[in-house]
Design an enzyme around this catalytic site. Structure first.
Site, PDB file in Angstrom:
ATOM      1  CE  LYS A  10      -3.478   1.979   2.774  1.00  0.00           C
ATOM      2  NZ  LYS A  10      -4.789   1.931   4.226  1.00  0.00           N
ATOM      3  CB  SER A  25      -8.195   3.516   2.816  1.00  0.00           C
ATOM      4  OG  SER A  25      -7.349   2.889   4.041  1.00  0.00           O
ATOM      5  CB  SER A  28      -8.032   0.728   5.924  1.00  0.00           C
ATOM      6  OG  SER A  28      -9.110   2.185   5.886  1.00  0.00           O
TER       7      SER A  28
HETATM    8  N1  GLN Z   1     -13.174   4.374   6.572  1.00  0.00           N
HETATM    9  C1  GLN Z   1     -12.323   4.513   8.356  1.00  0.00           C
HETATM   10  C2  GLN Z   1     -12.078   5.983   7.963  1.00  0.00           C
HETATM   11  O1  GLN Z   1     -12.281   6.447   6.836  1.00  0.00           O
HETATM   12  C3  GLN Z   1     -10.844   3.548   8.099  1.00  0.00           C
HETATM   13  C4  GLN Z   1      -9.749   3.389   7.533  1.00  0.00           C
HETATM   14  C5  GLN Z   1      -8.655   3.488   7.292  1.00  0.00           C
HETATM   15  O2  GLN Z   1      -8.872   2.095   8.236  1.00  0.00           O
HETATM   16  N2  GLN Z   1      -7.862   3.732   7.574  1.00  0.00           N
HETATM   17  O3  GLN Z   1     -11.038   6.577   8.830  1.00  0.00           O
END
Ligand code: GLN
Length: 500
Positions: free
Chosen positions: A77, A152, A176
């Protein structure tokens, strides 16, 4: 059988036996990437030549390699630092950032003979649940190109599902890893906070962020996690020593032993079914598929324990206050001075900051910085941030209570299958609510995994989540492995960008 149908462990075994060369494996992945990546937009940077060079260099050691993942191509990532390779966090503000060092996990993977294919697309600064907020454009779901892959770590999930590498490294602040794994039909695990070093992970919300793998199945996740876990002095929150030494009479965990623990024997395992996670707002197909998991596990000798989990409704507001507060502080370092992108045509320092941050960050990131600054401001700190910390403590003790009654929890990963592209951008609040089943895990620092458990009537994958107590990774992975011995959802592959 095509190479892409092998799991990472199967490919690693074939490389060790000399049935497949490392160059062949890397080339097969790169061919998939050139055919698919443009359609799915799952990569920000492809390091093809570097991968082929490394494969050629490492081939001689394949036969005697200790690591079961030696020579297996994978991807990372884009919020995880890679020396000399652009690490953008999918943001304009880091568009030309080439780190001078590797993240701890990148060093560990290199030591285990991993071959990196490049850097994966994501939500900008890992903020989002759809992988649409990337400066490099949205990622597509390989099961349906009109839908999001989740976020994400959407690039990571899409890449693994579509055969562009055999596993991927993602990060999970509030879901994410698990939620994109669920939307794309792959298996992903967020480990216990502190077990994997965050050194070199570009911070979103430091008290919640954890790195973990997205793979074809639970066995691959165990093998990758065996490589990733371990103490690192450079991360102040990294847990010391072998956990069996450190935790005394508590739960035991030895580094590098997860794969060995996959027996598939789950007789007597108590699996809690939190009733509050199966209430209103949950899609019918998701409910049916996740409840069917409990039947399979019962068939293998586990005991299902229905129980209440009355704190679920506090999870999303608590998470978004704490995550935004930490984000507003962490992202203050991006000011156009130290590194990264700088706006042109500014007058004086304040104007340089203002223009760089206004033009360098996307709308979702700015929303979080504003929200975080607000909840930390002196007039509102007690009402929001302090309150959220209290709610976090309540959520933690609710987990402590349920883990006195069972060994792990079974829940959905997300209330629905993958939404259509564009839908969530119009309604961020709706998107935040979609994180209801995943965020409390991060607030409590617990391990949790997502595994494929079915498809809805449109053919979109559904994921089930297993949540364990601290250091419960071994039991979670073994339970997922047991489920995968009896089912083949994890073996199905999407058409992706292949011609019809
Ligand atoms: N959807 C959550 C957020 O927007 C989690 C994102 C993540 O785990 N990086 O913060």
């Amino acid at each position: 059988m095509e190479l892409r149908e092998l799991t990472a462990l199967e490919l690693g075994a074939a490389i060790k036996k000399g049935e497949v060369s490392m160059a062949e494996a890397a080339q097969a992945a790169l061919d998939r990437i050139s055919a698919q990546a443009g359609v799915l937009n799952s990569f920000i940077t492809v390091t093809g030549q570097q991968a082929l060079d490394r494969a050629a260099r490492l081939q001689a050691g394949a036969r005697d390699a200790q690591s079961p993942l030696y020579g297996v191509p994978m991807a990372i990532k884009d919020n995880i630092c890679t020396r000399g390779v652009k690490t953008s966090c999918a943001s304009k503000i880091l568009g030309d950032f080439e780190p001078l060092y590797d993240a701890a996990v990148v060093e560990r993977l290199a030591g285990a003979g991993a071959v990196s294919l490049g850097k994966l697309n994501m939500d900008e600064f890992a903020m989002g649940s759809t992988s649409e907020t990337s400066f490099y454009g949205p990622v597509k779901n390989p099961w349906d190109l009109e839908r999001v892959p989740g976020g994400s770590s959407g690039g990571a999930a899409a890449a693994v599902a579509a055969g562009m590498g055999w596993y991927a490294i993602g990060s999970d602040t509030g879901g994410s890893i698990r939620q994109p794994a669920s939307y794309c039909g792959v298996t992903g695990i967020k480990p216990t906070y502190g077990t994997v070093s965050r050194y070199g992970l570009i911070a979103y919300a430091s008290s919640l962020d954890q790195i973990g793998p997205l793979c074809r199945d639970a066995a691959d996740c165990a093998a990758v996690l065996d490589v990733l876990m371990g103490h690192d002095r450079r991360d102040a929150t990294s847990l010391p020593g072998r956990y069996s030494d450190w935790s005394g009479s508590g739960p035991r965990m030895d580094y590098g032993r997860l794969l060995e623990g996959l027996t598939g024997d789950i007789r007597g395992m108590k699996i809690g079914l939190p009733e509050d996670c199966f209430g209103d707002g949950l899609d019918g197909a998701v409910r049916t598929a996740v409840l069917a998991v409990s039947d399979v596990l019962e068939g293998r000798g586990a005991e299902i324990v229905p129980l209440p989990f009355p704190v679920l409704e506090y999870a999303v507001p608590t998470y978004y206050i704490i995550a935004a507060a930490e984000a507003s502080s962490n992202l203050s370092r991006f000011d156009g001075v130290k590194y990264g992108w700088r706006a042109d045509g500014y007058e004086g320092l304040a104007d340089l900051y203002r223009k760089t941050r206004t033009q360098g960050f996307g709308p979702e990131v700015k929303r979080r910085i504003l929200l975080g600054t607000f909840v930390l401001s002196s007039g509102y700190y007690d009402a929001y941030y302090k309150k959220a910390l209290q709610a976090k403590a309540v959520i933690k003790s609710a987990f402590d209570r349920v883990f006195r009654q069972c060994d792990m929890l079974l829940t959905p990963v997300a209330p629905t299958t993958a939404p259509r592209l564009g839908e969530s951008l119009d309604d961020p609040l709706q998107m935040y609510l979609g994180d209801i089943y995943t965020v409390s895990v991060n607030l409590a620092g617990l391990p949790a995994l997502s595994m494929p458990c079915g498809f809805d009537r449109r053919g979109l994958p559904i994921g089930a989540q297993l949540i364990g107590p601290h250091f419960g990774e071994g039991a979670l992975l073994n339970t997922a492995h047991a489920f995968q011995l009896d089912t083949d959802y994890h073996r199905r592959t999407p058409k992706g960008g292949d011609p019809a």
